[in-house]
Design an enzyme around this catalytic site. Structure first.
Site, short mmCIF file in Angstrom:
data_model
loop_
_atom_site.label_atom_id
_atom_site.label_comp_id
_atom_site.label_asym_id
_atom_site.label_seq_id
_atom_site.Cartn_x
_atom_site.Cartn_y
_atom_site.Cartn_z
N GLN A 1 -10.50 -46.25 -2.67
CA GLN A 1 -10.90 -46.25 -1.27
C GLN A 1 -12.15 -45.38 -1.07
O GLN A 1 -13.04 -45.73 -0.30
CB GLN A 1 -9.76 -45.73 -0.40
N GLU A 2 -12.22 -44.27 -1.78
CA GLU A 2 -13.33 -43.34 -1.62
C GLU A 2 -14.62 -43.86 -2.26
O GLU A 2 -15.69 -43.78 -1.67
CB GLU A 2 -12.97 -41.98 -2.23
N SER A 3 -14.52 -44.39 -3.49
CA SER A 3 -15.75 -44.65 -4.26
C SER A 3 -15.77 -45.95 -5.03
O SER A 3 -16.74 -46.23 -5.72
CB SER A 3 -15.94 -43.51 -5.27
N TYR B 1 -7.58 -45.66 6.75
CA TYR B 1 -7.67 -45.02 5.43
C TYR B 1 -6.33 -45.10 4.71
O TYR B 1 -6.26 -45.53 3.55
CB TYR B 1 -8.09 -43.56 5.65
#
Length: 442
Positions: free
Chosen positions: A297-299, A424
């Protein structure tokens, strides 16, 4: 992994209160179900879970009974076990057909669905019922889909299909693997499985509306009344809401491109970092697949990722957070992944230890994204709205309100884009589910 035919397993979500040697005739509810992600399965902790499992356990708890599960592979097996008197109740994603009415009693419905024709992107397809005569179609034996097809054959005499001793999940996989052209499955089964097999394509609804029910022997009138009362009760409503939230709420609108990219990267990128995630997860008692999902999800597992706001690396750490965790280079996964896990564990430690999982971890993920201060405000607002400040389903409903002036003006830390942590957490749950499935296949 398939569970052997007629494997007896005691319900584990609420625990088993009955000794093996105790009498089970009056207190134990024998339930037949099937092994599938929308009914009953074992999670990573080897604990029985699943939508049907959880509903049955809530019903049994309401009735003061224990549960013994008979787990089989297909709907045909489920109906056979029930008809042979080897179970009191069938909870296996069943719907009502005229043929089944002559054999069983049914509870009131608890979920609305559609029967959907599913083909594969880039392969032969059927765009309507007439088109089904031009493709290879397979459905589960004795399924409601087969009953629908038999009805349609009266007006489409050229309609043919394979009747297979296989469950919907297996046939969807055969479509994905190009072994058959199309199949029919319930909409909630399709929604879950398209995330693992993104090339699956819903062509049309074979039946616009159907419902899921529990089935019982025809003489079980007392059990039917009890089941109906349960579904109409506060306990039943609460159980249905929990099932919806636990198993379906995180499955957001299907994104073919994003899901296909994730499936591809599980093979190409994840192996480089898998051991780092597993080591960090064990150290901080966090499921490694959740860390994998969070990093995706972040990168998207890009160790050199950089955002316009200055967060960097595979875990997208801020400069100040990285410094506080002893990270010298955020672009090095061997530093960033353990640090991200440590920071998530730190967020989790700031919530009460008696908050049950997975709620405590979801609250920690939201704090990782939004900040603990705003999460404190969210819990304050939950209390004001008579919601549970320690239950993720309630906090998930409250967070978006923090962008509305009538709510945030009375909060200590003011305005917050509360929808962001909600999305998120939803995406991380979705990614985690896909990652677990694909790693299990490997």
């Amino acid at each position: 992994m398939k569970i052997p035919l007629l494997l007896l397993a005691c319900g584990l979500l609420y625990g088993c209160a009955q000794d093996e040697g105790a009498t089970t005739e009056d207190t134990t509810l024998k339930v037949v179900t099937r092994n599938a992600p929308t009914t009953y399965y074992f999670n990573q902790d080897q604990r029985a879970v699943g939508p049907e499992h959880d509903l049955v356990m809530a019903f049994a708890k309401d009735q003061g009974r224990t549960v013994s599960f008979v787990v089989v592979d297909t709907v045909a097996d489920v109906l056979q076990v029930l008809e042979e008197g080897k179970a009191d109740l069938a909870a296996a994603g069943l719907s009502i057909t005229d043929e089944r009415k002559s054999r069983f009693l049914f509870s009131q419905h608890y979920r609305s669905i559609q029967q959907q024709v599913v083909c594969r992107r880039g392969e032969k397809k059927a765009r309507d019922v007439a088109g089904l005569t031009q493709i290879t179609l397979a459905v589960s034996t004795e399924s409601a889909y087969e009953y629908t097809l038999k009805t349609l054959k009266k007006t489409h005499p050229k309609l043919q299909w394979q009747s297979r001793d296989a469950d919907s999940e297996q046939l969807l996989r055969e479509v994905w693997e190009k072994k058959i052209d199309c199949t029919v499955a319930d909409s909630h089964i399709v929604a879950v499985n398209r995330r693992y097999m993104p090339e699956l394509l819903v062509m049309f609804d074979l039946q616009t509306e159907d419902t899921l029910v529990w089935a019982m022997p025809r003489e079980a009138t007392g059990l039917k009344r009890a089941a109906d009362r349960f579904f109409n009760s506060e306990a039943g409503d609460r159980a249905l809401q929990l099932v919806e939230h636990r198993y379906y709420s995180y499955i957001d609108n299907f994104d073919f491109v994003d899901t296909r990219a994730l499936v591809r990267r599980i093979k190409t990128r994840l192996p480089k970092y898998r051991q780092l995630f597993e080591d960090a997860g064990r150290k901080h008692e966090i499921p490694p697949t959740l860390l994998m999902a969070q990093a995706y999800q972040e990168s998207h597992w890009n160790p050199k990722a950089t955002s316009p706001t200055g967060v960097k690396g595979i875990m997208m750490l801020t400069r100040s957070t990285a410094k506080s965790l002893g990270v010298k280079n955020r672009l090095k996964p061997e530093q960033a992944i353990p640090a991200g896990a440590k920071y998530l564990a730190k967020m989790r430690s700031r919530f009460r230890k008696d908050i049950p999982e997975p709620d405590r971890t979801y609250l920690a993920l939201a704090a990782y994204n939004l900040g603990r201060a705003h999460m404190h405000d969210a819990q304050t607002l939950a209390r004001r709205l008579d919601k549970n400040p320690y239950r993720w389903a309630d906090i998930e409903a409250v967070l978006p309100l923090m962008a509305e002036k009538k709510y945030y003006k009375n909060l200590k830390y003011g305005y917050a884009r509360g929808i962001e942590p909600v999305l998120y957490v939803q995406r991380i749950r979705n990614y985690q589910n896909i990652i677990e499935q694909k790693l299990a296949e490997q």
